[in-house]
Design a protein around this motif. Sequence first.
Motif, PDB file in Angstrom:
ATOM      1  N   ASN A   1       0.861  -1.223   0.301  1.00  8.14           N
ATOM      2  CA  ASN A   1       0.201  -0.083  -0.020  1.00  8.14           C
ATOM      3  C   ASN A   1       0.854   1.346  -0.058  1.00  8.14           C
ATOM      4  O   ASN A   1       0.423   2.350  -0.730  1.00  8.14           O
ATOM      5  CB  ASN A   1      -0.907  -0.022   1.260  1.00  8.14           C
ATOM      6  CG  ASN A   1      -1.934  -1.082   0.883  1.00  8.14           C
ATOM      7  OD1 ASN A   1      -2.709  -0.974  -0.071  1.00  8.14           O
ATOM      8  ND2 ASN A   1      -2.209  -1.999   1.916  1.00  8.14           N
TER       9      ASN A   1
ATOM     10  N   PHE B   1       2.797   1.605  -3.666  1.00 11.58           N
ATOM     11  CA  PHE B   1       1.621   1.209  -4.873  1.00 11.58           C
ATOM     12  C   PHE B   1       1.758   2.646  -5.826  1.00 11.58           C
ATOM     13  O   PHE B   1       1.996   2.532  -7.051  1.00 11.58           O
ATOM     14  CB  PHE B   1       0.160   1.385  -4.263  1.00 11.58           C
ATOM     15  CG  PHE B   1      -0.694   1.181  -5.678  1.00 11.58           C
ATOM     16  CD1 PHE B   1      -1.004  -0.097  -6.129  1.00 11.58           C
ATOM     17  CD2 PHE B   1      -1.295   2.234  -6.371  1.00 11.58           C
ATOM     18  CE1 PHE B   1      -1.663  -0.096  -7.450  1.00 11.58           C
ATOM     19  CE2 PHE B   1      -2.259   2.114  -7.518  1.00 11.58           C
ATOM     20  CZ  PHE B   1      -2.323   0.909  -7.731  1.00 11.58           C
ATOM     21  N   GLN B   2       1.904   3.824  -5.213  1.00 14.06           N
ATOM     22  CA  GLN B   2       2.054   5.053  -5.951  1.00 14.06           C
ATOM     23  C   GLN B   2       3.284   4.955  -6.952  1.00 14.06           C
ATOM     24  O   GLN B   2       3.231   5.583  -8.186  1.00 14.06           O
ATOM     25  CB  GLN B   2       1.620   6.208  -5.273  1.00 14.06           C
ATOM     26  CG  GLN B   2       1.479   7.551  -6.181  1.00 14.06           C
ATOM     27  CD  GLN B   2       0.216   7.389  -6.889  1.00 14.06           C
ATOM     28  OE1 GLN B   2      -0.844   7.363  -6.396  1.00 14.06           O
ATOM     29  NE2 GLN B   2       0.376   7.941  -8.319  1.00 14.06           N
TER      30      GLN B   2
ATOM     31  N   PHE C   1       2.702   2.675  -9.828  1.00 12.56           N
ATOM     32  CA  PHE C   1       1.806   2.960 -10.624  1.00 12.56           C
ATOM     33  C   PHE C   1       2.387   4.127 -11.332  1.00 12.56           C
ATOM     34  O   PHE C   1       2.171   3.868 -12.760  1.00 12.56           O
ATOM     35  CB  PHE C   1       0.595   3.743  -9.948  1.00 12.56           C
ATOM     36  CG  PHE C   1      -0.299   4.261 -10.859  1.00 12.56           C
ATOM     37  CD1 PHE C   1      -1.460   3.493 -11.446  1.00 12.56           C
ATOM     38  CD2 PHE C   1      -0.237   5.506 -11.263  1.00 12.56           C
ATOM     39  CE1 PHE C   1      -2.305   3.873 -12.097  1.00 12.56           C
ATOM     40  CE2 PHE C   1      -1.187   6.066 -12.187  1.00 12.56           C
ATOM     41  CZ  PHE C   1      -2.504   5.495 -12.396  1.00 12.56           C
TER      42      PHE C   1
ATOM     43  N   PHE D   1       1.525  -7.359  -7.579  1.00 12.76           N
ATOM     44  CA  PHE D   1       0.579  -6.652  -6.717  1.00 12.76           C
ATOM     45  C   PHE D   1      -0.402  -7.795  -6.081  1.00 12.76           C
ATOM     46  O   PHE D   1      -0.907  -8.748  -6.564  1.00 12.76           O
ATOM     47  CB  PHE D   1      -0.360  -6.016  -7.730  1.00 12.76           C
ATOM     48  CG  PHE D   1       0.270  -4.800  -8.531  1.00 12.76           C
ATOM     49  CD1 PHE D   1       0.390  -3.497  -8.025  1.00 12.76           C
ATOM     50  CD2 PHE D   1       1.002  -5.155  -9.594  1.00 12.76           C
ATOM     51  CE1 PHE D   1       0.846  -2.449  -8.688  1.00 12.76           C
ATOM     52  CE2 PHE D   1       1.593  -4.116 -10.076  1.00 12.76           C
ATOM     53  CZ  PHE D   1       1.589  -2.696  -9.734  1.00 12.76           C
TER      54      PHE D   1
ATOM     55  N   LEU E   1      -3.240  -5.417  -1.134  1.00 16.52           N
ATOM     56  CA  LEU E   1      -3.598  -4.170  -1.352  1.00 16.52           C
ATOM     57  C   LEU E   1      -5.301  -3.670  -1.124  1.00 16.52           C
ATOM     58  O   LEU E   1      -5.827  -4.489  -0.937  1.00 16.52           O
ATOM     59  CB  LEU E   1      -3.494  -3.989  -2.679  1.00 16.52           C
ATOM     60  CG  LEU E   1      -2.067  -3.968  -3.312  1.00 16.52           C
ATOM     61  CD1 LEU E   1      -1.989  -3.951  -4.829  1.00 16.52           C
ATOM     62  CD2 LEU E   1      -1.118  -3.039  -2.546  1.00 16.52           C
ATOM     63  N   GLU E   2      -5.111  -2.355  -0.496  1.00 16.59           N
ATOM     64  CA  GLU E   2      -6.490  -2.068  -0.044  1.00 16.59           C
ATOM     65  C   GLU E   2      -7.273  -1.845  -1.318  1.00 16.59           C
ATOM     66  O   GLU E   2      -6.769  -1.732  -2.558  1.00 16.59           O
ATOM     67  CB  GLU E   2      -5.860  -0.473   0.476  1.00 16.59           C
ATOM     68  CG  GLU E   2      -5.535  -0.507   1.772  1.00 16.59           C
ATOM     69  CD  GLU E   2      -4.969   0.846   2.087  1.00 16.59           C
ATOM     70  OE1 GLU E   2      -5.065   1.804   1.400  1.00 16.59           O
ATOM     71  OE2 GLU E   2      -4.333   0.966   3.268  1.00 16.59           O
TER      72      GLU E   2
ATOM     73  N   ASN F   1      -9.090   0.695  -2.582  1.00 16.49           N
ATOM     74  CA  ASN F   1      -8.912   1.810  -3.497  1.00 16.49           C
ATOM     75  C   ASN F   1      -7.698   1.583  -4.534  1.00 16.49           C
ATOM     76  O   ASN F   1      -7.808   2.142  -5.468  1.00 16.49           O
ATOM     77  CB  ASN F   1      -8.826   3.187  -2.567  1.00 16.49           C
ATOM     78  CG  ASN F   1      -7.617   3.142  -1.790  1.00 16.49           C
ATOM     79  OD1 ASN F   1      -7.041   2.031  -1.622  1.00 16.49           O
ATOM     80  ND2 ASN F   1      -7.208   4.348  -1.547  1.00 16.49           N
ATOM     81  N   LYS F   2      -6.738   0.831  -4.007  1.00 15.31           N
ATOM     82  CA  LYS F   2      -5.668   0.621  -5.151  1.00 15.31           C
ATOM     83  C   LYS F   2      -5.962  -0.280  -6.097  1.00 15.31           C
ATOM     84  O   LYS F   2      -5.334  -0.251  -7.244  1.00 15.31           O
ATOM     85  CB  LYS F   2      -4.356  -0.213  -4.160  1.00 15.31           C
ATOM     86  CG  LYS F   2      -4.041   0.603  -2.901  1.00 15.31           C
ATOM     87  CD  LYS F   2      -3.291   1.936  -3.633  1.00 15.31           C
ATOM     88  CE  LYS F   2      -2.618   2.397  -1.953  1.00 15.31           C
ATOM     89  NZ  LYS F   2      -3.080   3.424  -1.421  1.00 15.31           N
TER      90      LYS F   2
ATOM     91  N   GLY G   1      -6.808   1.836  -9.151  1.00 19.20           N
ATOM     92  CA  GLY G   1      -5.657   2.376  -9.769  1.00 19.20           C
ATOM     93  C   GLY G   1      -4.858   1.216 -10.618  1.00 19.20           C
ATOM     94  O   GLY G   1      -4.366   1.176 -11.881  1.00 19.20           O
TER      95      GLY G   1
END
Length: 94
Positions: free
Chosen positions: A9, A12-13, A16, A61, A71-72, A74-75, A78
Amino acid sequence: MGKQHIVTNDTFQQAFDTLSRVDSVAVDLETNSLTPHIANPLIVGISMSAMVGGEIEDYYFPIAHVVGETLEANKLCGLKSLLALPIPQIYWNS
């Protein structure tokens, strides 16, 4: 061998951002079974590989792990947008 990343988490960004800039990507689904054609497997992760800065980087992932970090939710949105990028995608075992 290139870099390998297990995406969390917190990372992740960064994953991405990196994968959204590549020219093509290889995608593989990971299940909880070695015999998915016989068993009733669950998809537990998605692996993506791409050329980044002249070398291959691999990203895993975890999306439905029982043990360890998953992963949460909301991920996953993405991740879906990464899979929808208009670039060549090579799917393996998908």
